[in-house]
Enzyme design. Structure first.
Site, short mmCIF file in Angstrom:
data_model
loop_
_atom_site.label_atom_id
_atom_site.label_comp_id
_atom_site.label_asym_id
_atom_site.label_seq_id
_atom_site.Cartn_x
_atom_site.Cartn_y
_atom_site.Cartn_z
N GLY A 46 20.25 -11.83 77.10
CA GLY A 46 19.71 -12.48 78.20
C GLY A 46 21.02 -13.55 78.54
O GLY A 46 22.14 -13.20 78.35
N GLU A 47 20.59 -14.93 78.69
CA GLU A 47 21.56 -16.05 78.97
C GLU A 47 21.23 -17.00 77.81
O GLU A 47 20.15 -17.76 78.05
CB GLU A 47 21.41 -16.49 80.60
CG GLU A 47 22.40 -17.20 80.80
CD GLU A 47 23.75 -16.63 80.55
OE1 GLU A 47 24.16 -15.38 81.03
OE2 GLU A 47 24.62 -17.32 79.79
N SER A 48 22.36 -17.01 76.91
CA SER A 48 22.07 -18.00 75.74
C SER A 48 21.92 -19.42 76.19
O SER A 48 21.26 -20.20 75.56
CB SER A 48 23.05 -17.76 74.63
OG SER A 48 24.63 -17.95 75.13
N CYS A 78 22.85 -9.57 71.29
CA CYS A 78 23.75 -10.28 72.46
C CYS A 78 23.36 -11.82 72.60
O CYS A 78 23.63 -12.43 71.45
CB CYS A 78 23.41 -9.66 73.75
SG CYS A 78 24.68 -9.87 74.72
N ARG A 110 31.67 -16.11 72.91
CA ARG A 110 30.78 -15.70 74.15
C ARG A 110 31.60 -14.87 75.09
O ARG A 110 32.84 -15.09 75.23
CB ARG A 110 30.14 -16.91 74.89
CG ARG A 110 29.18 -17.34 73.99
CD ARG A 110 28.46 -18.63 74.83
NE ARG A 110 27.65 -18.08 76.17
CZ ARG A 110 27.54 -18.83 77.08
NH1 ARG A 110 28.00 -20.25 77.04
NH2 ARG A 110 26.97 -18.42 78.24
N ILE A 138 26.62 -5.91 77.39
CA ILE A 138 26.84 -6.43 78.73
C ILE A 138 27.14 -7.86 78.67
O ILE A 138 26.53 -8.67 77.96
CB ILE A 138 25.31 -6.42 79.28
CG1 ILE A 138 24.87 -5.02 79.24
CG2 ILE A 138 25.18 -7.24 80.76
CD1 ILE A 138 23.37 -4.93 79.70
N ARG A 139 28.43 -8.22 79.29
CA ARG A 139 29.05 -9.51 79.06
C ARG A 139 28.88 -10.08 77.50
O ARG A 139 28.37 -10.99 77.15
CB ARG A 139 28.52 -10.70 79.95
CG ARG A 139 28.78 -10.14 81.29
CD ARG A 139 28.42 -11.23 82.55
NE ARG A 139 26.88 -11.62 82.27
CZ ARG A 139 26.52 -12.87 81.66
NH1 ARG A 139 27.73 -13.88 81.36
NH2 ARG A 139 25.38 -13.13 81.64
N HIS A 174 23.04 -4.28 73.11
CA HIS A 174 21.54 -4.23 73.62
C HIS A 174 20.86 -2.85 73.08
O HIS A 174 20.89 -2.12 73.83
CB HIS A 174 21.62 -4.36 74.98
CG HIS A 174 21.51 -5.74 75.68
ND1 HIS A 174 20.68 -6.37 76.16
CD2 HIS A 174 22.81 -6.32 75.92
CE1 HIS A 174 21.25 -7.39 76.45
NE2 HIS A 174 22.43 -7.51 76.58
N GLU A 176 17.99 -2.22 72.57
CA GLU A 176 16.74 -1.97 73.25
C GLU A 176 16.74 -1.10 74.52
O GLU A 176 15.87 -0.87 75.21
CB GLU A 176 15.97 -3.34 73.40
CG GLU A 176 16.37 -4.09 74.69
CD GLU A 176 17.85 -4.96 74.36
OE1 GLU A 176 18.35 -4.73 73.47
OE2 GLU A 176 18.21 -5.65 75.35
N1 LIG Z 1 23.90 -9.55 77.56
C1 LIG Z 1 23.89 -10.93 77.05
O1 LIG Z 1 23.08 -11.01 76.43
C2 LIG Z 1 25.10 -11.70 77.47
C3 LIG Z 1 24.89 -12.83 76.60
C4 LIG Z 1 25.50 -13.86 77.69
N2 LIG Z 1 26.97 -13.73 78.03
C5 LIG Z 1 25.65 -15.49 76.87
O2 LIG Z 1 26.65 -15.93 76.56
O3 LIG Z 1 24.47 -15.72 76.57
#
Ligand SMILES: NC(=O)CC[C@H](N)C(=O)O
EC number: 4.3.3.6
Length: 196
Positions: A46-48, A78, A110, A138-139, A174, A176
């Site tokens: 997600g977004e840390s 992630c 990151r 993903i990123r 990911h 999942e």
């Molecule tokens: N798909 C993800 O969980 C991306 C991580 C996100 N770039 C972060 O730094 O939190």
């Protein structure tokens, strides 16, 4: 046996589905009390930065460290991998370093694949699996340092993306988001070693 999925933000529903596909009991974790009796816990992608903030708001930092100290298995994927790390790099230079739980002796960078390779899928050779795992990035972060107690289990273009230290697993990708449940199965085996 019941395992938890941290459900503050991000891809927790998909993890839940994979675990249920394998017949595991699953509980979504939002509050410290939700950790009681779990054998393992997944921290999703997600977004840390958001998750760091929510961990504080829900009072989860110390309970998660206690969960680890009392033998619970953990798997960060992630953003979840970023949360577990002892050191986080790659954030904005004007901000203080992002805090981590410090349950895994790694440095994680990151958004390490940059803009051009923002998101991609790669067949990943993972130690312990007989055929490659379809890994969705993903990123994604990469693991730029692994401590002595940490085993690197998979790499992409020379970058470490999957590690294990005792009862803690971390993946940059990911797992999942594909129908391949092999890594979830391995995590359930690790969690199942906890004696109750
Ligand atoms: N798909 C993800 O969980 C991306 C991580 C996100 N770039 C972060 O730094 O939190």
């Amino acid at each position: 046996m019941t395992v938890g999925v941290l459900a503050l933000q991000g891809a927790f529903r998909e993890h839940r589905q994979r675990l249920e596909q394998l017949g595991a009991g699953v509980r979504e974790v939002r509050l410290p009390a939700d950790l009681a009796g779990l054998s393992g816990l997944i921290l999703p992608g997600g977004e840390s930065t958001t998750m760091v903030r929510l961990l504080g708001e829900y009072g989860l930092w110390a309970p998660l460290r206690d969960f680890h100290a009392s033998g619970g298995a953990l798997w960060g994927t992630c953003a979840g991998a970023i949360l577990l790390a002892s050191e986080v790099t790659g954030g904005s230079p004007s901000l203080p370093p992002q805090p981590g739980l410090g349950l895994l002796d790694i440095t994680v960078q990151r958004n390490a694949f940059g803009r051009q390779a923002d998101s991609f899928t790669a067949p990943l050779d993972v130690e312990g699996l007989e055929t490659p795992f379809p890994a969705v990035f993903i990123r994604a972060p990469v693991i730029t340092r692994v401590g002595e107690a940490v085993r690197a289990l998979a790499q992409v273009g020379g970058q470490t993306v999957h590690v294990q230290q005792g009862r803690v697993l971390a993946s940059s990708f990911h797992p999942e988001l594909t129908n391949d449940t092999r890594l979830h199965r391995l995590f359930l085996a690790l969690a199942g070693e906890r004696a109750y």
